[in-house]
Design an enzyme around this catalytic site. Structure first.
Site, PDB file in Angstrom:
ATOM      1  N   ASP A 138      11.797 -58.120  15.720  1.00  0.00           N
ATOM      2  CA  ASP A 138      11.625 -59.741  15.320  1.00  0.00           C
ATOM      3  C   ASP A 138      12.234 -60.354  14.728  1.00  0.00           C
ATOM      4  O   ASP A 138      12.835 -60.428  13.335  1.00  0.00           O
ATOM      5  CB  ASP A 138       9.675 -59.760  15.439  1.00  0.00           C
ATOM      6  CG  ASP A 138      10.158 -61.035  16.089  1.00  0.00           C
ATOM      7  OD1 ASP A 138      10.146 -61.114  17.043  1.00  0.00           O
ATOM      8  OD2 ASP A 138       9.831 -61.847  15.523  1.00  0.00           O
TER       9      ASP A 138
ATOM     10  N   GLU B 199      16.321 -57.749  17.560  1.00  0.00           N
ATOM     11  CA  GLU B 199      16.840 -59.185  18.328  1.00  0.00           C
ATOM     12  C   GLU B 199      17.652 -59.899  17.618  1.00  0.00           C
ATOM     13  O   GLU B 199      17.630 -60.396  16.140  1.00  0.00           O
ATOM     14  CB  GLU B 199      15.441 -59.471  17.816  1.00  0.00           C
ATOM     15  CG  GLU B 199      15.610 -60.799  19.466  1.00  0.00           C
ATOM     16  CD  GLU B 199      14.212 -62.338  18.787  1.00  0.00           C
ATOM     17  OE1 GLU B 199      14.509 -62.795  20.124  1.00  0.00           O
ATOM     18  OE2 GLU B 199      13.942 -62.139  17.811  1.00  0.00           O
TER      19      GLU B 199
HETATM   20  C1  NOJ Z   1      11.154 -63.952  19.289  1.00  0.00           C
HETATM   21  C2  NOJ Z   1      10.444 -63.243  19.572  1.00  0.00           C
HETATM   22  O1  NOJ Z   1      11.162 -62.625  21.011  1.00  0.00           O
HETATM   23  C3  NOJ Z   1       9.258 -64.823  19.760  1.00  0.00           C
HETATM   24  O2  NOJ Z   1       8.815 -64.749  21.024  1.00  0.00           O
HETATM   25  C4  NOJ Z   1       8.195 -65.147  18.766  1.00  0.00           C
HETATM   26  O3  NOJ Z   1       8.014 -66.766  19.336  1.00  0.00           O
HETATM   27  C5  NOJ Z   1      10.118 -65.281  17.379  1.00  0.00           C
HETATM   28  N1  NOJ Z   1      10.472 -64.311  17.300  1.00  0.00           N
HETATM   29  C6  NOJ Z   1       9.008 -65.641  16.553  1.00  0.00           C
HETATM   30  O4  NOJ Z   1       8.008 -64.173  15.882  1.00  0.00           O
END
Ligand code: NOJ
Length: 544
Positions: free
Chosen positions: A208, A274
């Site tokens: 993440d 990500e």
């Molecule tokens: C990215 C995640 O995909 C999202 O759903 C989340 O709210 C944020 N990171 C914070 O962790």
């Protein structure tokens, strides 16, 4: 190189499961790990009756107060009782592996929940040994937070903690304090989290907001954003500055290299991140020599590109050109943070074309649950809105619309649950569901199945080189070529019939049309119906 010399995560298709919304087995309206086990055969039972995916990525299922629906973790090494237990998780891994499905889990390294024992300790006093595990600073001498960073969920990225008289950093909710990755103890503890799950047999991690974990050591102010969005909300402080000092710091790559070493020591585990940002910065996440992430998620076709043949081709070509030889491409068209693919691209015909695009480009595709049914944005009544992003920044920014329950059949609550689910089932569930679409040979679900199984059986589609072909403005044509075979993909991004000259093709057979209704022979001039996509196998020796 033959197909078998490629890694599973290069040849394979990844399917994202948002566990709250996939299958409820316990009867509380929230999906769970057992529910996923019950549906594994749908994902891959080894036959073309199933979807045929190679891996699932499960969004967070850890203990969490659920302020951000699991992205606020209060224990990295357990399962939230809502979703089951560690025993359920072990069973899931075993049951998935039995079917040849790999299991990728979410790793949330940037922030914990404010209920995590580490933060409870850290916030207990300024001299607590874990104080420096999070990012605490004094306010500015003229008052106010330590710097000008904003939270992506609205408001400042700092919250004042009166009992200890300092601010802590959180670029999401105030319930998501950020870990201090410059502290070696934090690194060690977070590497132990990876070890914990690797030892349980996971096949990889989706990391993440991995580009956020290191900040500029001095936490400098970000420069103002000269291109403010026209619909900027008063509390959207994050959008007012450029993400210079809070994101993408050079030394993050050293951490990723070490993470990769750890994963590699457990076998073929995939590291997915990500990430956003311009191509030249994004590509660095593969590592200078391929020692970084295996797959920095490529969101360009989801986030940055207009839905036209020209811009899609430009995006693919730019990405292909930016990749060093060791870097494997990947594509994402939908996830739990964006509106539904079918809604964004304008309808079902477009969603079918998107499926063919995603599953025929060179690189690992990641599908989002429900996109294979052509799910459109859910309609959520204001009193049922749940997502904190939407609650803070307005319903138009709510991610709930893409998180509605999976639609399995026409029974109550779409076969997702026996009770009212946590988000409403979409109104179309009686016709748009797995059972109904299975029975219709030309449904989008059957298109996804055919595409995935075709990809599985084709060297050209799974690992072949990508060569774009010049085509009329609204069409995107490309060859995928492996030593053993070639396939031509022709996509019509318009609501008009298009006659297209296909260079390099004299005769061929249509293997698949997005309309699932033709397998005729073609010659060098293709006729594409509105929003039709074709996969064509050349028949080199055949002449009219
Ligand atoms: C990215 C995640 O995909 C999202 O759903 C989340 O709210 C944020 N990171 C914070 O962790």
């Amino acid at each position: 190189m033959t197909r078998s010399s490629y890694k599973w995560w290069q040849r394979g298709v990844i399917y994202q499961i948002y566990p709250r919304s996939f299958q409820d087995s316990s009867g509380n309206g929230i999906g769970d790990l057992n529910g996923i086990i019950q549906r594994l055969d749908y994902l891959n039972d080894g036959t073309p009756n199933s979807l045929g995916v190679d891996a699932i990525w499960i969004s967070p299922f850890y203990p969490s107060p659920m302020a951000d629906f699991g992205y606020d973790v209060s224990d990295y090494c357990d399962v939230h009782p809502l979703f089951g237990s560690l025993a359920h998780f072990d069973h899931l891994v075993q049951a998935a592996h039995q079917r040849g499905i790999k299991v990728i889990i979410d790793y949330v390294p940037n922030h914990t929940s404010d209920q995590h024992p580490w933060f409870i300790e850290s916030s207990s006093s300024r001299d607590n040994p874990k104080r420096d595990w999070y990012i605490w600073r004094n306010g500015r001498t003229d008052g106010g937070p330590p710097n000008n960073w904003g939270s992506f969920f609205g408001g400042p990225a700092w919250t004042y903690h009166a009992p200890t008289g300092q601010y802590y950093l959180h670029q999401f909710l105030k319930e998501q304090p950020e870990l201090n990755w410059r502290n070696p103890e934090v690194r060690a503890a977070m590497f132990d989290v990876l070890r914990f799950w690797l030892a349980r047999g996971v096949d990889g991690f989706r990391m993440d907001v991995i580009g956020l974990i290191l900040k500029h050591p001095e936490l400098r102010d970000n420069p103002p954003n000269p291109h403010l969005p026209p619909d900027l909300l008063p509390n959207d402080l994050a959008a007012r500055t450029l993400m210079v000092h809070n994101l993408d710091q050079d030394d993050v790559h050293e951490i990723l290299r070490k993470m990769r070493q750890l994963l590699d020591s457990y076998g073929d585990c995939v590291a997915i991140g990500e990430l956003w940002g311009p191509l030249d910065r994004w590509v660095r996440y593969y590592g200078a020599q391929g020692e970084g992430l295996h797959l920095p998620f490529n969101f360009r076709l989801m986030d940055e590109v207009a839905w036209t043949a020209e811009s899609i081709r430009a995006s693919v070509d730019e990405m292909e050109a930016a990749l060093p030889p060791f870097a494997w491409p990947n594509y994402v068209l939908g996830n739990h943070d964006r509106i539904r693919l079918a809604t964004r691209f304008g309808g079902q015909a477009q969603a079918c074309l998107a499926a063919m695009l995603l599953l025929t480009l060179r690189g690992t595709p990641t599908l989002y649950y429900g996109d294979e049914l052509g799910l459109e944005n859910g309609v959520i009544p204001p009193e049922k809105l749940q997502d904190p992003q939407g609650l803070n920044l307005g319903a138009a920014r709510s991610r709930d619309v893409a998180r509605t329950p999976m639609q399995w059949d026409a029974s109550s609550y779409a076969g997702f649950s026996s009770v009212e689910p946590w988000l409403p089932v979409s109104a179309d569930y009686e016709t748009r569901n797995v059972a109904a679409q299975t029975a219709v040979p030309t449904s989008i679900l059957n298109l996804y199945r055919r595409l995935i199984w075709l990809r599985r059986s084709s060297d050209a589609l799974a690992i072949g080189a990508y060569q774009p072909v010049d085509a009329p403005r609204s069409c995107f044509l490309y060859w995928r070529s492996a030593p053993s075979e070639r396939r031509l993909i022709a996509l019509n991004f318009s609501d008009r019939v298009q006659q297209v000259q296909a260079p390099g093709l004299s005769n061929g057979r249509i293997l698949l049309s997005t309309h699932l209704d033709r397998t005729d022979r073609v010659t060098a001039v293709l006729s594409l119906r509105p929003w039709e996509g074709l996969i064509i196998a050349p028949e080199e020796g055949i002449h009219d």
